[in-house]
Scaffold this motif. Structure first.
Motif, PDB file in Angstrom:
ATOM      1  N   LEU A  61      92.730  23.013  60.672  1.00  0.00           N
ATOM      2  CA  LEU A  61      93.851  22.939  59.732  1.00  0.00           C
ATOM      3  C   LEU A  61      93.591  21.909  58.639  1.00  0.00           C
ATOM      4  O   LEU A  61      93.908  22.116  57.475  1.00  0.00           O
ATOM      5  N   GLU A  62      92.981  20.769  59.013  1.00  0.00           N
ATOM      6  CA  GLU A  62      92.801  19.743  57.983  1.00  0.00           C
ATOM      7  C   GLU A  62      91.793  20.160  56.921  1.00  0.00           C
ATOM      8  O   GLU A  62      91.927  19.779  55.760  1.00  0.00           O
ATOM      9  N   ILE A  68      93.859  22.351  54.566  1.00  0.00           N
ATOM     10  CA  ILE A  68      94.751  21.538  53.732  1.00  0.00           C
ATOM     11  C   ILE A  68      93.933  20.777  52.690  1.00  0.00           C
ATOM     12  O   ILE A  68      94.318  20.666  51.528  1.00  0.00           O
ATOM     13  N   ALA A 114     105.181  20.639  58.185  1.00  0.00           N
ATOM     14  CA  ALA A 114     104.945  19.506  57.289  1.00  0.00           C
ATOM     15  C   ALA A 114     103.588  19.611  56.598  1.00  0.00           C
ATOM     16  O   ALA A 114     103.465  19.301  55.418  1.00  0.00           O
ATOM     17  N   ALA A 115     102.571  20.073  57.352  1.00  0.00           N
ATOM     18  CA  ALA A 115     101.230  20.109  56.773  1.00  0.00           C
ATOM     19  C   ALA A 115     101.166  21.087  55.598  1.00  0.00           C
ATOM     20  O   ALA A 115     100.589  20.794  54.558  1.00  0.00           O
ATOM     21  N   GLN A 163     103.061  20.490  51.894  1.00  0.00           N
ATOM     22  CA  GLN A 163     102.502  19.562  50.913  1.00  0.00           C
ATOM     23  C   GLN A 163     101.399  20.187  50.052  1.00  0.00           C
ATOM     24  O   GLN A 163     100.918  19.554  49.128  1.00  0.00           O
TER      25      GLN A 163
END
Lengths: 343, 321
Positions: B237-238, B241, B272-273, B276
């Motif tokens: 996921l990071e 993002i 939340a991720a 943004q």
């Protein structure tokens, strides 16, 4: 034998180690956001300078991806380890643990049913997935208890065999469910192998009550767990309300396993390994063993997850596969030391 | 059989091919004027016929779609899986089971003179068919966009419908070329970053080597999943993002497009991720039917203009189309 004070020191030591690991974990992942960035983001938040509306990807990655994931890893590890410690005392068997006894499989069946048949609605703050997992975990643990009770006494020799039988039956049911539902197979499969890839803040919030209630009940009954190790008769003569205590302990350990499984899938061997490590460090008394197991469980799973998300980045490895690679040899080691298998 | 296969493997040179044709043509089977046509699949199954197959069983929804797209109808396609629902006529084809669980008896009852199989059909099942003497031809359907065209050509050849197949391929190539020409000159900063796959769970996504990746690139987008290690894999996921997706490409099934859109929007708003990212602040969603995307066939390529128009409406408005 180490002195009692030395053993007591292990608990704060593990606590500090866990805190340091948690901070390090915020600087590790597939995105190029290092420890420096992580501390800057945390600093901004603490000083109130972090503007929530700002969409700095670093802030999002540290605060909304890594932080909840780190906390979830610690919570899940702690829950599985405490659940394992309770089961090992309860069944008076060194090889007991939520995975081998079959409770994890039961919880997984409940969770899969809830996911596939859209019971996944939310009852207030409570998702139905962990509730369904809890019901099935409790059913399995009750079944295991009934299967291993003969003449009013708990026989624990067949414990692992009944666990294997139950896990086999359940995994075939899960496989059938997945085939029939024909929906997102790989998704359920990945989840069944255990993963924290989808960790979110609301997962942490939903899991917290399970940890608080389960942890409080077991810690409250820590002395009874010590007495249970001596067997029913001795326990009763020393003032343990065997049935009531048993029911409370079973419910608490099922609750902890179900919470962990509902948010991370089936992560095996943590509940088996960690209580042994903790016992090695702080000794048998559960007043010390339970917190030590919780801290080491969190530590173990946190590092396993860091490994899972960094070693083959940007893709992820299933967490359960990593714990199994470490845990299966540990089980073999326990089997070869069978003669000294009393706690 | 094995000896034949060896000849087949080395017969790439025209001279050897000619020799082979002479050898085969002069055998006892060569009584008719024409030598039989011979096809060998990647699994070394050999199909030979003098007249094109008339009773074809397809064990894959994508192959069924291709068969109908090259002009077969329900008189030639006599068996299909229970998932074969496109084109609508395919629903009338007798079912022979599923993709991973086809029924040997059901296939035999259809008296096929050709069974088309692909990856996902159990190998033991395919071998059982071969041992029973049923002509089996396996097609690799998964791969890049070009693989889809190659699959159509292969299915066209083995079913004796090359002309139809060639016409379809030319039409699809024209579609590809038209879109590619329009998007070719786009500067990198004008290519929106597209995330295809799961918003939740392990974030499975389409990586390089997948036709989804090919579609995104051809449509003038940048695939967030291009860093994934394989054609279909979980992506952290990071990483997603960090690469800040602008467009989400998802699929919908029985729930329908509207419900899927609502679900995606609620995830983008609430997680939340995601909230943004550029995508979270200004959601741009392209949703396609899951059946189309799961089946490498003509419809996948026909989806390309739609995707490209969604990403770059300006490239079409200029010439007033």
């Amino acid at each position: 034998m180490r002195s009692d004070t030395a053993r007591k020191l292990w608990i704060p030591a593990l606590g500090i180690l866990l805190l340091v690991s948690a901070l390090l974990s915020l600087g590790m992942g597939s995105a190029e956001v290092g420890l420096g960035d992580a501390f800057r983001v945390i600093g901004e938040q603490l000083s109130g300078g972090g503007d929530a509306g700002q969409s700095d990807p670093h802030t999002t990655i540290v605060l909304n991806i890594r932080l909840p994931r780190t906390l979830l890893a610690i919570l899940v590890g702690a829950l599985l380890a405490m659940s394992g410690a309770v089961m090992q005392a309860f069944f008076r068997n060194v090889m007991a643990g939520p995975y081998l006894v079959g409770v994890s499989s039961g919880a997984a069946l409940g969770a899969v049913l809830a996911m596939l048949f859209g019971w996944g609605f939310h009852l207030g703050a409570f998702s139905t997935v962990p509730l369904s997992a809890f019901v099935f975990a409790l059913a399995v643990v009750a079944l295991v208890y009934a299967l291993n009770r003969r003449g009013g006494k708990l026989q624990t020799e067949g414990l692992l065999l009944s666990g294997i039988a139950i896990a086999a039956a359940i995994s075939s049911v899960v496989a059938l469910l997945m085939l029939m539902s024909d929906r997102s197979l790989h998704q359920v499969l990945f989840w069944l192998l255990g993963s924290l890839a989808s960790a979110r803040w609301d997962h942490v919030e939903m899991l917290l009550p399970y940890a608080v209630v389960g942890g409080a009940v077991t810690f409250w009954l820590a002395r009874d767990l010590d007495l249970l190790l001596w067997g029913d008769v001795t326990g009763a003569s020393l003032g343990v309300h065997i049935d009531r205590t048993r029911t409370a302990l079973l419910a608490a350990s099922s609750l902890m396993t179900a919470g962990a499984v509902a948010f991370s899938g089936v992560i095996g061997f943590v509940g088996l390994m960690v209580p042994h490590m903790a016992r090695f460090l702080v000794g048998v008394p559960h007043r010390r063993l339970l917190p030590a197991a919780a801290l080491s469980g969190g530590l173990l799973l946190l590092w396993a997850d860091i490994f899972a998300r960094t070693v083959w980045a940007p893709t992820e490895l299933p967490l359960g596969a990593i714990t199994a690679i470490v845990g299966a040899p540990f089980l073999v080691y326990l089997c070869t030391r069978r003669r000294r298998s009393t706690l | 059989m094995r000896a034949k296969l060896l000849i087949g493997r080395h017969a790439r040179l025209p001279a050897r091919l000619l020799l082979l044709a002479i050898l085969l043509g002069s055998g006892p089977a060569g009584a008719s004027s024409q030598p039989p046509r011979r096809f060998e699949d990647p699994l070394c199954h050999v199909v030979e016929w003098r007249t094109p197959p008339e009773r074809i069983v397809s064990l894959s929804p994508s192959l069924t779609e291709i068969l109908f797209a090259i002009g077969c109808d329900t008189t030639q396609v006599v068996g299909a899986t229970r998932f074969c629902n496109f084109p609508p006529e395919a629903r009338d084809v007798p079912r022979v089971g599923g993709i991973v669980d086809p029924s040997l008896e059901a296939v035999l009852l259809r008296k096929p003179d050709l069974v088309l199989v692909t990856r996902g059909n159990p190998l033991e099942f395919i071998e059982s068919l071969v041992r029973l003497g049923i002509p089996v031809y396996g097609v690799e359907t998964r791969g890049r966009l070009a693989r889809i065209l190659a699959t159509i050509a292969e299915v066209g050849a083995v079913t004796g419908r090359e002309t139809h197949a060639r016409r379809l391929i030319e039409r699809l190539q024209a579609t590809l070329q038209d879109v590619r020409q329009r998007t070719a000159t786009l500067a990198p900063e004008r290519r929106p970053r597209v995330f295809f796959g799961e918003l939740e769970g392990a974030h499975w996504t389409a990586g390089p080597g997948s036709y989804v990746h090919g579609l995104i690139e051809a449509a003038g987008g940048e695939n967030i999943g291009s860093v994934a290690p394989s054609a279909w894999s979980p992506l952290s996921l990071e990483t997603i993002i960090e690469r800040d997706p602008e467009v989400y490409w998802g699929t919908f099934g029985e729930e329908g497009e509207a419900a899927a859109r609502e679900r995606v929007l609620s995830t983008l708003r609430n997680a939340a991720a995601w909230s943004q990212t550029s995508l979270g602040r200004r959601p741009r969603l392209f949703l396609a039917h899951a059946d189309v995307l799961q089946r490498p066939g003509p419809r996948v390529i026909e989806l390309l203009p739609e995707l490209a128009r969604y990403l770059h409406p300006e490239l079409w408005s200029r010439d007033g189309q």
